[in-house]
Design a protein around this motif. Sequence first.
Motif, PDB file in Angstrom:
ATOM      1  N   ALA A  59       0.810  -1.223   0.000  1.00  0.00           N
ATOM      2  CA  ALA A  59       0.000   0.000   0.000  1.00  0.00           C
ATOM      3  C   ALA A  59       0.845   1.277   0.000  1.00  0.00           C
ATOM      4  N   VAL A  60       2.160   1.158   0.158  1.00  0.00           N
ATOM      5  CA  VAL A  60       3.046   2.327   0.154  1.00  0.00           C
ATOM      6  C   VAL A  60       3.239   2.783  -1.288  1.00  0.00           C
ATOM      7  N   PRO A  61       3.103   4.093  -1.564  1.00  0.00           N
ATOM      8  CA  PRO A  61       3.307   4.575  -2.935  1.00  0.00           C
ATOM      9  C   PRO A  61       4.688   4.183  -3.467  1.00  0.00           C
ATOM     10  N   GLU A  62       4.728   3.729  -4.721  1.00  0.00           N
ATOM     11  CA  GLU A  62       5.976   3.246  -5.315  1.00  0.00           C
ATOM     12  C   GLU A  62       7.054   4.310  -5.442  1.00  0.00           C
ATOM     13  N   VAL A  63       6.683   5.584  -5.403  1.00  0.00           N
ATOM     14  CA  VAL A  63       7.676   6.660  -5.537  1.00  0.00           C
ATOM     15  C   VAL A  63       8.360   7.002  -4.221  1.00  0.00           C
ATOM     16  N   PRO A  92       8.885  12.331  -4.420  1.00  0.00           N
ATOM     17  CA  PRO A  92       9.262  13.446  -5.292  1.00  0.00           C
ATOM     18  C   PRO A  92       8.342  14.672  -5.201  1.00  0.00           C
ATOM     19  N   ASP A  93       7.152  14.493  -4.665  1.00  0.00           N
ATOM     20  CA  ASP A  93       6.203  15.608  -4.554  1.00  0.00           C
ATOM     21  C   ASP A  93       6.436  16.473  -3.327  1.00  0.00           C
ATOM     22  N   GLY A  94       7.451  16.142  -2.536  1.00  0.00           N
ATOM     23  CA  GLY A  94       7.775  16.948  -1.366  1.00  0.00           C
ATOM     24  C   GLY A  94       7.277  16.396  -0.047  1.00  0.00           C
ATOM     25  N   TRP A  95       6.485  15.319  -0.099  1.00  0.00           N
ATOM     26  CA  TRP A  95       6.038  14.701   1.151  1.00  0.00           C
ATOM     27  C   TRP A  95       7.254  14.113   1.854  1.00  0.00           C
ATOM     28  N   ALA A  96       7.333  14.289   3.163  1.00  0.00           N
ATOM     29  CA  ALA A  96       8.421  13.717   3.954  1.00  0.00           C
ATOM     30  C   ALA A  96       7.927  13.437   5.364  1.00  0.00           C
ATOM     31  N   ALA A  97       8.457  12.382   5.947  1.00  0.00           N
ATOM     32  CA  ALA A  97       8.148  12.036   7.339  1.00  0.00           C
ATOM     33  C   ALA A  97       9.416  11.491   7.977  1.00  0.00           C
TER      34      ALA A  97
END
Length: 126
Positions: A59-63, A92-97
């Motif tokens: 379920a984790v996005p491949e990117v 790549p869209d800027g999401w970070a955790a």
Amino acid sequence: MSADTETHPLHDVLSRWQAAFDTHQNDAMAGLFTSDALFQGFGPEVLAGRDAVRDYYAAVPEVRRAHIGKVHAYAIGEEVAGGFADVTFKDPDGWAASVHLSLVLQREGGDWLIRQYHVSRVATDH
């Protein structure tokens, strides 16, 4: 065994975990865990077993990619080890955790597997 050296099993397991995560190899990821592993990811429930781990990572996005920072390792005898790693998940869209990843490893045969996995998001507001 010197706990925080690059030869500690935690470094090898984290390297294999990152490679499987970054290339979205869910079967390889599940194979890094014991058959009855306990897993606490970003979701609200504790999961158990390889099938649950495989489904979680599917379920984790491949990117999305994992960046491993500082690692703190320890050993308990010859069959159990563990530690903490600073990990930042990014896309790549800027999401970070940023998280603290806690692992307990267990030797099965000649291989080290993840027996317990827990992430805790790093909060910057306290």
